[in-house]
Structures are given as C-alpha cells and as structure tokens.
Design a protein around this motif. Sequence first.
Motif, PDB file in Angstrom:
ATOM      1  N   ASP A  79       3.877  10.765  -0.371  1.00 25.47           N
ATOM      2  CA  ASP A  79       5.127  10.626   0.367  1.00 25.47           C
ATOM      3  C   ASP A  79       5.410   9.140   0.588  1.00 25.47           C
ATOM      4  N   PRO A  80       6.550   8.623   0.093  1.00 27.73           N
ATOM      5  CA  PRO A  80       6.825   7.184   0.189  1.00 27.73           C
ATOM      6  C   PRO A  80       6.784   6.645   1.613  1.00 27.73           C
ATOM      7  N   GLU A  81       7.270   7.406   2.586  1.00 30.30           N
ATOM      8  CA  GLU A  81       7.278   6.919   3.965  1.00 30.30           C
ATOM      9  C   GLU A  81       5.853   6.786   4.498  1.00 30.30           C
ATOM     10  N   GLU A  82       5.007   7.797   4.223  1.00 26.41           N
ATOM     11  CA  GLU A  82       3.623   7.714   4.659  1.00 26.41           C
ATOM     12  C   GLU A  82       2.894   6.581   3.956  1.00 26.41           C
ATOM     13  N   ILE A  83       3.161   6.406   2.666  1.00 25.71           N
ATOM     14  CA  ILE A  83       2.511   5.340   1.900  1.00 25.71           C
ATOM     15  C   ILE A  83       2.891   3.979   2.470  1.00 25.71           C
ATOM     16  N   GLU A  84       4.140   3.823   2.870  1.00 27.88           N
ATOM     17  CA  GLU A  84       4.576   2.555   3.459  1.00 27.88           C
ATOM     18  C   GLU A  84       3.777   2.241   4.727  1.00 27.88           C
ATOM     19  N   GLY A  85       3.567   3.263   5.562  1.00 31.37           N
ATOM     20  CA  GLY A  85       2.784   3.051   6.773  1.00 31.37           C
ATOM     21  C   GLY A  85       1.334   2.730   6.477  1.00 31.37           C
ATOM     22  N   MET A  86       0.724   3.462   5.544  1.00 29.69           N
ATOM     23  CA  MET A  86      -0.661   3.201   5.169  1.00 29.69           C
ATOM     24  C   MET A  86      -0.813   1.802   4.574  1.00 29.69           C
ATOM     25  N   ILE A  91      -2.720  -3.963   4.667  1.00 26.82           N
ATOM     26  CA  ILE A  91      -2.399  -5.391   4.659  1.00 26.82           C
ATOM     27  C   ILE A  91      -2.858  -6.054   5.954  1.00 26.82           C
ATOM     28  N   ASP A  92      -2.742  -5.347   7.070  1.00 27.00           N
ATOM     29  CA  ASP A  92      -3.147  -5.902   8.353  1.00 27.00           C
ATOM     30  C   ASP A  92      -4.624  -6.276   8.347  1.00 27.00           C
ATOM     31  N   LYS A  93      -5.428  -5.550   7.533  1.00 31.87           N
ATOM     32  CA  LYS A  93      -6.862  -5.854   7.446  1.00 31.87           C
ATOM     33  C   LYS A  93      -7.154  -6.985   6.460  1.00 31.87           C
ATOM     34  N   MET A  94      -6.271  -7.206   5.483  1.00 35.89           N
ATOM     35  CA  MET A  94      -6.550  -8.139   4.395  1.00 35.89           C
ATOM     36  C   MET A  94      -6.048  -9.553   4.652  1.00 35.89           C
ATOM     37  N   THR A  95      -4.919  -9.681   5.332  1.00 37.65           N
ATOM     38  CA  THR A  95      -4.276 -10.983   5.430  1.00 37.65           C
ATOM     39  C   THR A  95      -4.665 -11.695   6.725  1.00 37.65           C
ATOM     40  N   PRO A  96      -4.820 -13.033   6.687  1.00 39.77           N
ATOM     41  CA  PRO A  96      -5.116 -13.777   7.915  1.00 39.77           C
ATOM     42  C   PRO A  96      -3.893 -13.986   8.791  1.00 39.77           C
ATOM     43  N   GLY A 114      -1.235  15.092  -4.763  1.00 39.23           N
ATOM     44  CA  GLY A 114      -1.059  14.579  -3.412  1.00 39.23           C
ATOM     45  C   GLY A 114      -1.694  13.226  -3.162  1.00 39.23           C
ATOM     46  N   ASN A 115      -2.267  12.592  -4.183  1.00 34.90           N
ATOM     47  CA  ASN A 115      -2.846  11.261  -4.067  1.00 34.90           C
ATOM     48  C   ASN A 115      -2.065  10.295  -4.953  1.00 34.90           C
ATOM     49  N   SER A 116      -2.073   9.017  -4.578  1.00 39.73           N
ATOM     50  CA  SER A 116      -1.294   8.024  -5.317  1.00 39.73           C
ATOM     51  C   SER A 116      -2.085   6.741  -5.489  1.00 39.73           C
ATOM     52  N   ARG A 117      -1.905   6.123  -6.650  1.00 42.15           N
ATOM     53  CA  ARG A 117      -2.380   4.757  -6.863  1.00 42.15           C
ATOM     54  C   ARG A 117      -1.187   3.844  -6.641  1.00 42.15           C
ATOM     55  N   VAL A 118      -1.343   2.916  -5.695  1.00 45.72           N
ATOM     56  CA  VAL A 118      -0.203   2.166  -5.187  1.00 45.72           C
ATOM     57  C   VAL A 118      -0.449   0.665  -5.309  1.00 45.72           C
ATOM     58  N   LEU A 119       0.555  -0.042  -5.793  1.00 44.95           N
ATOM     59  CA  LEU A 119       0.550  -1.507  -5.778  1.00 44.95           C
ATOM     60  C   LEU A 119       1.167  -1.953  -4.453  1.00 44.95           C
ATOM     61  N   ILE A 120       0.398  -2.745  -3.700  1.00 46.08           N
ATOM     62  CA  ILE A 120       0.871  -3.261  -2.413  1.00 46.08           C
ATOM     63  C   ILE A 120       0.990  -4.776  -2.531  1.00 46.08           C
ATOM     64  N   SER A 121       2.092  -5.305  -2.011  1.00 47.89           N
ATOM     65  CA  SER A 121       2.261  -6.759  -1.981  1.00 47.89           C
ATOM     66  C   SER A 121       2.733  -7.182  -0.601  1.00 47.89           C
ATOM     67  N   ALA A 122       2.252  -8.348  -0.177  1.00 51.12           N
ATOM     68  CA  ALA A 122       2.698  -8.920   1.101  1.00 51.12           C
ATOM     69  C   ALA A 122       2.894 -10.421   0.907  1.00 51.12           C
ATOM     70  N   ILE A 123       3.890 -10.956   1.589  1.00 53.82           N
ATOM     71  CA  ILE A 123       4.199 -12.380   1.469  1.00 53.82           C
ATOM     72  C   ILE A 123       4.756 -12.865   2.789  1.00 53.82           C
ATOM     73  N   GLN A 124       4.488 -14.116   3.131  1.00 54.76           N
ATOM     74  CA  GLN A 124       5.013 -14.662   4.376  1.00 54.76           C
ATOM     75  C   GLN A 124       6.543 -14.660   4.353  1.00 54.76           C
ATOM     76  N   LYS A 125       7.107 -14.308   5.477  1.00 50.51           N
ATOM     77  CA  LYS A 125       8.555 -14.173   5.575  1.00 50.51           C
ATOM     78  C   LYS A 125       9.286 -15.474   5.242  1.00 50.51           C
ATOM     79  N   LYS A 126       8.658 -16.619   5.545  1.00 52.25           N
ATOM     80  CA  LYS A 126       9.371 -17.895   5.358  1.00 52.25           C
ATOM     81  C   LYS A 126       9.725 -18.125   3.886  1.00 52.25           C
ATOM     82  N   PHE A 127       8.892 -17.662   2.950  1.00 51.75           N
ATOM     83  CA  PHE A 127       9.193 -17.871   1.535  1.00 51.75           C
ATOM     84  C   PHE A 127      10.380 -17.011   1.089  1.00 51.75           C
TER      85      PHE A 127
END
Length: 462
Positions: A79-86, A91-96, A114-127
């Motif tokens: 479920d895309p909404e659940e995946i977004e939350g997970m 990311i909260d555990k990985m990024t300083p 019911g399982n998914s392999r997901v690419l997750i990306s995070a970037i600082q908002k300023k960029f």
Amino acid sequence: MAKPIVTGVVYRGGTLDYTTVRESSVLRRKTRSEGDEQESAGILFEDLKQDHTKIKGDLHYALPASRALLRVVDLPSDDPEEIEGMAELQIDKMTPFPLEQMYVGTEILTSQDGNSRVLISAIQKKFVDHAGDSFKEAGLTLKRVDIDVLAWIEVLRNEGRLPAQGRHIILFNDQSGLELAVIEDGEPLWFRSLGIKEEESEQEFMEDMSEELEYTLANLEGEWGSRAISSLTMYHNGAAPRGLGMLGDAVGVSAIPQRLDSLPTQSEGIALRAARLGENGLDLAPLRWADEEAHKQSMIRMITAAVAILAAWLGVVVGFGMFQKHGQARLDYLFSREAALAPKVLEAEQVQVNIDRLTQFHDRTYSSLQCLAEVVDSMPAQTEFTGYSYRKKDRVVRIDGVAGSSPVIDSFESKLEKLPLFERIDLVGRVSPVTTGRHKGKQKFTFDCFLPGAFEEEGEEY
C-alpha cells in the motif's frame, strides 16, 4: 487523449541539458554551457523557458546523488500510503539530520504477496527549495525532483544495456563525482557516492576507490546476502582511467571501461523515467509546490473569467450608445455570455475548496504512521513484531508479536494503555508459546488497539 509531454532538466558545472519526450519519443534535445558566447545561467534558463513555452508539458529536475541518501529496502506492505510512512521511519534511523529538514520520496521497484522492494531517497530541503526558487525566478515551475544516477540507469535500460540477470556493479564517473550502483536481476539494489578526484594522482584515486569498493561489498553482502559479482563496468569521460583494473581485482572480475558520451544525456534519462513511471516514480518535490500551482491556475481562471465579464459589460456600455435600436438584443447576448462563464468561476472555487481539503488531510494525528511510531516507542526489550495492520474504517490497530516471557507482554500492554493515542487495548485470545521456527520458546501475543471513536458508530460500550 493526448499523451503527456515531459521535459527532463539537468544543470551541472555551468551546463544546462534538457530533453523533451512524449512516451519514449524524443521531441527536443538541447545542451548549452555558460561558456558558449559568454552566456550566463540566466540566459540559459531563458532559452529553456522559450522552448518550454512552445512545447508545454511538465518539468522534471535531477539533483546530484552525492547530496541524497538512496537505499533499497524490503517492506511488508504494497500500500503506497503505508510504504510512505514506513520509509520515513527508515530514513529517521539512517540520516543524521532531523526528519523535519528532509524531503523523502519512495518508488516501488517490485511487489509480490503483499511485500514490496522499495527505493527510498531523502535529501535536505535546502537543496530542493533552492532548485525550485531558481526555476521560479526564470518563470518556470518544477513538477518533480529526481536523482541523477537514476537517470543513467534509465538510459541503460532504454538502450538495452542494463543487465537483466545476476548481480552487477556499474560506476558512473562524471562531473558530479564517482557514483556506484549495484544492479540485481535488472533492478537497483545498492547505491553509494564515492567522491570526486581531487589533488591525488589517478593511480592513488583508484587505490582509494578499490578500498571503498571492498568496504561497500562487505556491507552489501551483510544486508542482501552473498552473490557473485557478474560484471563491473565504469562509464567515464575521456580516456579510460589508469588503474581501473584494481577495481576489477577488488571484486574478482575484469573491469569494463565504457565512454559516457556513448550514452544519451542524463536529461533524457530523467524524461524517460517520468514518461515510464508517471506518478509512481520517485519524487522529492514538496507537496506545497502542487498546492501553489493549483492555486495559481485557479487564480488565472478566476481572473480570466472576471476580465471576460468586465469586457462584456464595457461592450454593453459602448454598444448601447452606438446601437440604440439593437441595444436590448446586445444586452441579452452579454448576459448569456456571463452565464456561460459562470461555470468556470465555480470550477475555480471548487479547486480552492479541494486545496483546503488537502490541507486538512495533512493532519496525521491518527494515521497509520503515527500509530506505528507510538507503538514502536512503547516496545520493551525482548519484544519483536511479527505483524502490524491498520484498519482505518474500524479505527483499530492490530499488533502481532513475540516476547521472551509473559511479564514482558504484560509490561507492553501496560505501556500501550497509557498512550493517549488509544482508547482501549484488548488482548486477542491467549498468550501462547511458539513451538516452531526461529521464535521457538518465546510467547506469542496479539493486541487490538482501538482509536478514539472506534465504538461510536455502533453505539456500544465495551
């Protein structure tokens, strides 16, 4: 129905590169540098604006992978909404950096049972915000923000040069630095930015990269298991780097050099990704961009309608004096025009209502993500999840898990009951021992956690 038009844009080292596609057909390619005829960045973006005004469509921009965190994970949901939350929890555990300073995006690579392999990306908002402001100053609006290394992978996919089977290492050595991607069975599995060659010699740089590659492989095998590397390919500018063989030796294969200029540009890769994935692709743009664009279009429609009505009334005034005999007929016509324009005004007002509803939707107090975060914070030691579900309609969260002993389970239940988030906690069935599998010898349990209002519709008391 017309197929959507997408323009991919990359701006690196004073060079603006953009490609416009419709599906997989390229409509326009253009690359211009600030050094060409003493052109500035403003002139380059003005050129893009002129072309974009003619072709229209959405603008997609790629930021460097060296500024972003890219991870591939397996998640127990499709479920895309659940995946977004997970993903935000991951990311909260990985990024300083605090999560409030980051934009997070996801892309489902594969889904099964019911399982998914997901690419997750995070970037600082300023960029991202800086990129959006730069385009806005040029009179352009960005639709989505992507990552440049994914563009190279898309180019290889479109050219039929992305390996479909086995585990492969691909290195991209461009002006942004050296980027590593591990491809497994045709999909990305691992990413790492290896830096930019500075003052050291090419031989020294390759020695450092060889060590970094060995370290990366150790981490890769620790997370995804051991599997032989089938090939190592480096795409580079100019002559093949000296010492490239050391990288092949580090993984036990022959390193294959390939020229980057044998591939289409990164901007083409960004546009092709957008055309192929649509709304399912990775997007690091903030939601407020879409809100602002919707509001802008709403205002344009309202102003257009108002101007049209005003023009009609002015026509009445002028026409009444000049054509008195036909004045009444002209007035009737203008009133009919006003009635025809009224639906457009109503449409604009409805867009504003939808924007207000979207703003209200952002309140995530009782969302699946918030519930999961509260439950995780309350978990005692020696406790492990085996299942989690969120039934929005019933306003109930079900938790399945195992623990080392019954007192630990009682402690978990007590902590859950103290959470203001839940109205009531029920133990479903009995606590019972696990007799098989890796949890053998532990106690399994199931809790139903009811959110406020769970019982109001039925009028029952529990």
